[in-house]
Design a protein around this motif. Structure first.
Motif, short mmCIF file in Angstrom:
data_model
loop_
_atom_site.label_atom_id
_atom_site.label_comp_id
_atom_site.label_asym_id
_atom_site.label_seq_id
_atom_site.Cartn_x
_atom_site.Cartn_y
_atom_site.Cartn_z
N MET A 180 0.36 -0.86 0.11
CA MET A 180 -0.10 -0.32 0.06
C MET A 180 1.12 1.01 0.36
SD MET A 180 -3.13 -0.81 3.12
CE MET A 180 -4.32 0.61 2.29
N ASN A 181 0.01 2.57 -0.52
CA ASN A 181 1.27 3.41 -0.60
C ASN A 181 0.65 4.32 0.17
OD1 ASN A 181 2.05 6.54 -1.06
ND2 ASN A 181 1.82 5.57 -3.36
N LEU A 182 1.45 4.54 1.56
CA LEU A 182 0.50 5.35 2.91
C LEU A 182 1.65 6.85 2.84
CD1 LEU A 182 1.49 2.94 5.65
CD2 LEU A 182 -0.78 3.25 3.78
N VAL A 183 2.48 6.86 2.26
CA VAL A 183 3.22 8.43 2.33
C VAL A 183 2.05 10.02 1.89
CG1 VAL A 183 4.89 9.90 0.88
CG2 VAL A 183 5.49 7.46 2.05
N ALA A 184 0.95 9.33 1.37
CA ALA A 184 -0.04 10.51 0.46
C ALA A 184 -1.07 10.54 1.28
CB ALA A 184 -0.37 10.27 -0.72
N LYS A 185 -1.21 9.58 2.61
CA LYS A 185 -2.05 9.37 3.14
C LYS A 185 -0.65 9.96 4.48
CE LYS A 185 -4.71 5.52 1.31
NZ LYS A 185 -4.60 3.99 1.81
N GLU A 186 -0.55 9.83 4.48
CA GLU A 186 -0.17 10.50 6.14
C GLU A 186 0.07 12.06 5.64
OE1 GLU A 186 3.56 8.11 5.97
OE2 GLU A 186 2.90 6.27 6.82
N TYR A 187 0.40 12.21 4.73
CA TYR A 187 1.00 13.72 4.26
C TYR A 187 -0.03 14.39 4.33
CZ TYR A 187 0.66 18.10 1.71
OH TYR A 187 0.43 19.82 0.85
N CYS A 188 -1.92 13.58 3.60
CA CYS A 188 -3.11 14.20 4.55
C CYS A 188 -2.92 14.73 5.78
CB CYS A 188 -3.70 13.30 3.46
SG CYS A 188 -3.75 13.33 1.88
N ALA A 189 -2.73 12.96 6.54
CA ALA A 189 -3.19 12.93 7.58
C ALA A 189 -2.38 13.86 8.61
CB ALA A 189 -2.78 11.93 8.74
N CYS A 190 -1.18 14.32 8.13
CA CYS A 190 -0.74 15.06 9.16
C CYS A 190 -0.94 17.07 8.54
CB CYS A 190 1.26 15.06 8.13
SG CYS A 190 1.90 13.83 9.63
N ARG A 191 -1.50 17.09 7.57
CA ARG A 191 -1.74 18.87 7.89
C ARG A 191 -3.25 19.06 8.68
NH1 ARG A 191 1.12 21.29 4.22
NH2 ARG A 191 -0.21 22.46 5.15
N ILE A 192 -3.07 18.65 9.44
CA ILE A 192 -4.05 19.44 10.61
C ILE A 192 -4.57 20.52 9.87
CG2 ILE A 192 -3.40 17.94 12.36
CD1 ILE A 192 -3.06 20.20 14.21
N ASP A 193 -3.57 21.72 9.14
CA ASP A 193 -4.42 23.48 8.80
C ASP A 193 -4.72 22.87 8.27
OD1 ASP A 193 -2.63 22.08 6.86
OD2 ASP A 193 -1.12 24.20 7.51
N GLU A 194 -4.94 21.96 7.27
CA GLU A 194 -5.79 21.69 6.51
C GLU A 194 -5.69 22.78 4.77
OE1 GLU A 194 -10.01 22.21 7.61
OE2 GLU A 194 -9.59 19.17 7.84
N ASP A 195 -4.22 22.68 4.59
CA ASP A 195 -3.57 23.35 3.98
C ASP A 195 -3.02 22.69 3.17
OD1 ASP A 195 -3.58 25.14 2.48
OD2 ASP A 195 -1.77 27.20 3.26
N GLY A 196 -2.34 23.10 1.35
CA GLY A 196 -2.11 21.98 1.32
C GLY A 196 -2.25 21.39 -0.26
N VAL A 197 -1.36 21.41 -1.15
CA VAL A 197 -1.99 20.63 -1.98
C VAL A 197 -1.57 19.58 -2.49
CG1 VAL A 197 -2.50 20.56 -4.80
CG2 VAL A 197 -2.45 22.32 -3.24
N LEU A 198 -1.91 18.34 -3.16
CA LEU A 198 -1.44 16.93 -2.71
C LEU A 198 -1.32 16.47 -4.60
CD1 LEU A 198 0.66 14.11 -2.04
CD2 LEU A 198 -2.49 13.31 -1.64
N ILE A 199 0.18 16.23 -4.84
CA ILE A 199 -0.03 16.02 -6.47
C ILE A 199 0.96 14.53 -6.28
CG2 ILE A 199 1.84 16.60 -8.63
CD1 ILE A 199 1.55 19.36 -7.83
#
Length: 108
Positions: free
Chosen positions: A1-20
């Protein structure tokens, strides 16, 4: 499973940022409602997508990240196991119906 992208989302508690995210990544199907999916072999598309992310306004960045964080929170390991068990139960039920049909045909 690819977890790095999910970890990025989980860590963005400020709910800012873009995932490419590569369209070939394991998490692409799950995170496509909020991520910007790209073909990493298409240099022009990559450049355009980076520019799109750079120019994205705060409201859209926040909405996309909230969407992905909700997915990561709800579709966790327990959801994953449950979905496999449900799929297995469906296959078992289908196999039993097929077996009964075959037995009925041969019993005639």
């Amino acid at each position: 499973m690819n977890l790095v992208a999910k970890e990025y989302c989980a860590c963005r508690i400020d709910e800012d940022g873009v995932l490419i995210l590569s369209q070939f990544a394991g998490a692409a199907e799950q995170l496509k409602p909020g991520a910007l999916l790209v073909n990493p072999y298409d240099v022009e598309q990559m450049a355009d997508t980076i520019l799109q992310a750079f120019r994205m306004n705060q409201a859209e960045r926040s909405a996309r990240m909230k969407r992905m964080r909700r997915i990561v929170r709800n579709e966790n390991v327990f959801w994953w196991v449950d979905s496999f068990l449900k799929a297995g139960a469906k296959l078992t039920a289908h196999s039993e119906r097929v077996a009964r049909t075959r037995r009925f045909r041969f019993a005639r």
